[in-house]
Scaffold this motif. Structure first.
Motif: not given
Length: 93
Positions: A1-14
């Motif tokens: 997993m790269n940084f972009d995919s982690i952000l794509n998961i975390i941002i909607p959740f946050a």
């Protein structure tokens, strides 16, 4: 997993969590405003009813005075107008 995919998961959740807490707070504030409006309405109605009760008590006191005065007049007129009943000894005959 790269940084972009982690952000794509975390941002909607946050943003969902932040939106939930913000919405909950707004809902509480709206509820409190509604309660305050209800209290204000009840206070206004209570003032009107207290005023009406005072007026009705005054009117009732005036009517009781009038009734008393009229009863005194009736009693006075009864003694003046209604002839006394004849006694047994005074029966016409």
């Amino acid at each position: 997993m790269n940084f972009d995919s982690i952000l794509n998961i975390i941002i909607p959740f946050a943003t969902a969590v932040a939106g939930f807490f913000t919405g909950k707070r707004k809902q509480k504030n709206d509820f409190l405003k509604d309660l305050q409006a209800s209290v204000n309405m009840l206070v206004a109605k209570n003032k009107e009813q207290v005023k009406e009760i005072i007026e009705l008590r005054d009117e009732n006191a005036n009517l009781e005075q009038q009734i008393s005065r009229l009863q005194n007049e009736i009693d006075f007129l009864k003694t003046k107008i209604i002839p006394k009943k004849p006694r047994k000894n005074e029966v016409k005959g």
